[in-house]
Structure formats: C-alpha cells, structure tokens
Design a protein around this motif. Structure first.
Motif, PDB file in Angstrom:
ATOM      1  N   VAL A   9     -35.550  42.264   9.416  1.00 27.80           N
ATOM      2  CA  VAL A   9     -34.389  41.882   8.610  1.00 27.80           C
ATOM      3  C   VAL A   9     -33.357  43.007   8.584  1.00 27.80           C
ATOM      4  O   VAL A   9     -32.153  42.761   8.538  1.00 27.80           O
ATOM      5  CB  VAL A   9     -34.846  41.523   7.174  1.00 27.80           C
ATOM      6  CG1 VAL A   9     -33.654  41.260   6.266  1.00 27.80           C
ATOM      7  CG2 VAL A   9     -35.771  40.314   7.214  1.00 27.80           C
ATOM      8  N   CYS A  10     -33.810  44.239   8.628  1.00 22.66           N
ATOM      9  CA  CYS A  10     -32.926  45.411   8.599  1.00 22.66           C
ATOM     10  C   CYS A  10     -31.876  45.320   9.694  1.00 22.66           C
ATOM     11  O   CYS A  10     -32.177  44.968  10.840  1.00 22.66           O
ATOM     12  CB  CYS A  10     -33.775  46.675   8.813  1.00 22.66           C
ATOM     13  SG  CYS A  10     -32.812  48.190   8.953  1.00 22.66           S
ATOM     14  N   ILE A  11     -30.608  45.657   9.319  1.00 20.70           N
ATOM     15  CA  ILE A  11     -29.516  45.651  10.281  1.00 20.70           C
ATOM     16  C   ILE A  11     -29.053  47.074  10.612  1.00 20.70           C
ATOM     17  O   ILE A  11     -28.025  47.277  11.242  1.00 20.70           O
ATOM     18  CB  ILE A  11     -28.322  44.821   9.765  1.00 20.70           C
ATOM     19  CG1 ILE A  11     -27.836  45.338   8.405  1.00 20.70           C
ATOM     20  CG2 ILE A  11     -28.718  43.345   9.676  1.00 20.70           C
ATOM     21  CD1 ILE A  11     -26.549  44.694   7.920  1.00 20.70           C
ATOM     22  N   GLY A  12     -29.810  48.063  10.144  1.00 18.07           N
ATOM     23  CA  GLY A  12     -29.497  49.441  10.507  1.00 18.07           C
ATOM     24  C   GLY A  12     -28.260  49.997   9.849  1.00 18.07           C
ATOM     25  O   GLY A  12     -27.615  50.905  10.381  1.00 18.07           O
ATOM     26  N   ALA A  13     -27.919  49.472   8.685  1.00 19.54           N
ATOM     27  CA  ALA A  13     -26.699  49.923   8.017  1.00 19.54           C
ATOM     28  C   ALA A  13     -26.816  51.343   7.479  1.00 19.54           C
ATOM     29  O   ALA A  13     -25.808  52.016   7.288  1.00 19.54           O
ATOM     30  CB  ALA A  13     -26.340  48.971   6.872  1.00 19.54           C
ATOM     31  N   GLY A  14     -28.022  51.786   7.211  1.00 16.99           N
ATOM     32  CA  GLY A  14     -28.236  53.184   6.854  1.00 16.99           C
ATOM     33  C   GLY A  14     -27.991  53.539   5.407  1.00 16.99           C
ATOM     34  O   GLY A  14     -28.083  54.711   5.039  1.00 16.99           O
ATOM     35  N   MET A  15     -27.682  52.551   4.580  1.00 15.40           N
ATOM     36  CA  MET A  15     -27.461  52.863   3.162  1.00 15.40           C
ATOM     37  C   MET A  15     -28.695  53.499   2.530  1.00 15.40           C
ATOM     38  O   MET A  15     -28.583  54.391   1.693  1.00 15.40           O
ATOM     39  CB  MET A  15     -27.114  51.581   2.387  1.00 15.40           C
ATOM     40  CG  MET A  15     -25.697  51.098   2.565  1.00 15.40           C
ATOM     41  SD  MET A  15     -24.463  52.330   2.138  1.00 15.40           S
ATOM     42  CE  MET A  15     -24.802  52.546   0.397  1.00 15.40           C
ATOM     43  N   CYS A  16     -29.837  53.042   2.929  1.00 16.29           N
ATOM     44  CA  CYS A  16     -31.068  53.534   2.305  1.00 16.29           C
ATOM     45  C   CYS A  16     -31.274  55.022   2.610  1.00 16.29           C
ATOM     46  O   CYS A  16     -31.581  55.795   1.707  1.00 16.29           O
ATOM     47  CB  CYS A  16     -32.260  52.712   2.780  1.00 16.29           C
ATOM     48  SG  CYS A  16     -32.412  52.606   4.571  1.00 16.29           S
ATOM     49  N   ALA A  17     -31.092  55.413   3.859  1.00 13.44           N
ATOM     50  CA  ALA A  17     -31.317  56.809   4.233  1.00 13.44           C
ATOM     51  C   ALA A  17     -30.269  57.731   3.619  1.00 13.44           C
ATOM     52  O   ALA A  17     -30.552  58.887   3.310  1.00 13.44           O
ATOM     53  CB  ALA A  17     -31.330  56.947   5.756  1.00 13.44           C
ATOM     54  N   LEU A  54     -28.905  48.581  -3.020  1.00 16.45           N
ATOM     55  CA  LEU A  54     -27.701  48.681  -2.197  1.00 16.45           C
ATOM     56  C   LEU A  54     -27.883  48.122  -0.791  1.00 16.45           C
ATOM     57  O   LEU A  54     -26.896  47.889  -0.095  1.00 16.45           O
ATOM     58  CB  LEU A  54     -27.272  50.157  -2.072  1.00 16.45           C
ATOM     59  CG  LEU A  54     -26.742  50.810  -3.346  1.00 16.45           C
ATOM     60  CD1 LEU A  54     -26.536  52.308  -3.119  1.00 16.45           C
ATOM     61  CD2 LEU A  54     -25.451  50.163  -3.784  1.00 16.45           C
ATOM     62  N   CYS A  55     -29.094  47.940  -0.355  1.00 17.84           N
ATOM     63  CA  CYS A  55     -29.328  47.477   1.018  1.00 17.84           C
ATOM     64  C   CYS A  55     -28.612  46.158   1.251  1.00 17.84           C
ATOM     65  O   CYS A  55     -28.848  45.187   0.528  1.00 17.84           O
ATOM     66  CB  CYS A  55     -30.821  47.308   1.268  1.00 17.84           C
ATOM     67  SG  CYS A  55     -31.190  46.540   2.866  1.00 17.84           S
ATOM     68  N   PRO A  56     -27.718  46.088   2.258  1.00 19.36           N
ATOM     69  CA  PRO A  56     -26.931  44.878   2.455  1.00 19.36           C
ATOM     70  C   PRO A  56     -27.700  43.723   3.084  1.00 19.36           C
ATOM     71  O   PRO A  56     -27.240  42.577   3.038  1.00 19.36           O
ATOM     72  CB  PRO A  56     -25.786  45.339   3.373  1.00 19.36           C
ATOM     73  CG  PRO A  56     -26.363  46.499   4.108  1.00 19.36           C
ATOM     74  CD  PRO A  56     -27.311  47.182   3.160  1.00 19.36           C
TER      75      PRO A  56
HETATM   76  S1  SF4 Z   1     -29.987  49.859   3.929  1.00 19.24           S
HETATM   77 FE1  SF4 Z   1     -31.750  50.532   5.131  1.00 19.24          FE
HETATM   78  S2  SF4 Z   1     -33.170  48.774   5.150  1.00 19.24           S
HETATM   79 FE2  SF4 Z   1     -31.182  48.020   4.481  1.00 19.24          FE
HETATM   80  S3  SF4 Z   1     -30.201  47.288   6.362  1.00 19.24           S
HETATM   81 FE3  SF4 Z   1     -29.551  49.418   6.057  1.00 19.24          FE
HETATM   82  S4  SF4 Z   1     -31.009  50.663   7.239  1.00 19.24           S
HETATM   83 FE4  SF4 Z   1     -31.885  48.611   6.967  1.00 19.24          FE
END
Ligand code: SF4
Length: 65
Positions: A9-17, A54-56
């Motif tokens: 499901v992750c789209i690699g948006a990077g908010m989590c990191a 916050l994860c989109p």
């Molecule tokens: S916030 Fe993290 S888990 Fe959510 S889509 Fe982005 S990289 Fe994936």
C-alpha cells in the motif's frame, strides 16, 4: 503500540521517515517503508503515532495492546 506496515500500500511518500526517523526508514530502491522499531516507546512512540496519522496512503496501522 505495535506498528503494522503494508509495503503493498505504501507509495514511498516518506512522511513517516521524516516524522519519526527512529522508527521508520525507506528502502533505497523503491523508497518503500521499512519499520526500524515495531514497538516504540516514549518519544519514539509519540512520533510514530504522528507519522501514522500523516501517512497519505494508509499503509501504516497502529495496534494498541
Ligand atoms: S508515509 Fe511512509 S508508509 Fe506512508 S506512504 Fe509514505 S513512505 Fe509509505
């Protein structure tokens, strides 16, 4: 807190990191989430909960005991 991350499901948006770098990272090719600490405590837990909210993509789930 126990964290479940669905890399399909992750789209690699990077908010989590960005939000909780002690808990989440991204892999070097697709940028998909890597969970460094599935059961964070203290400040890391607070940051992890914010990152989950916050994860989109909805890839992250918090399971509370
Ligand atoms: S916030 Fe993290 S888990 Fe959510 S889509 Fe982005 S990289 Fe994936």
């Amino acid at each position: 807190l126990k964290i479940l991350a669905d890399r399909h499901v992750c789209i690699g948006a990077g908010m989590c990191a960005l939000t909780a770098p002690a808990v989440f990272d991204q892999d070097s090719d697709a940028g998909l989430v890597l969970v460094l600490d599935e059961t964070p405590n203290g400040a890391a837990e607070v940051a992890a909960r914010e990152a989950i909210s916050l994860c989109p993509s909805g890839a992250l789930t918090a399971l509370d005991n």
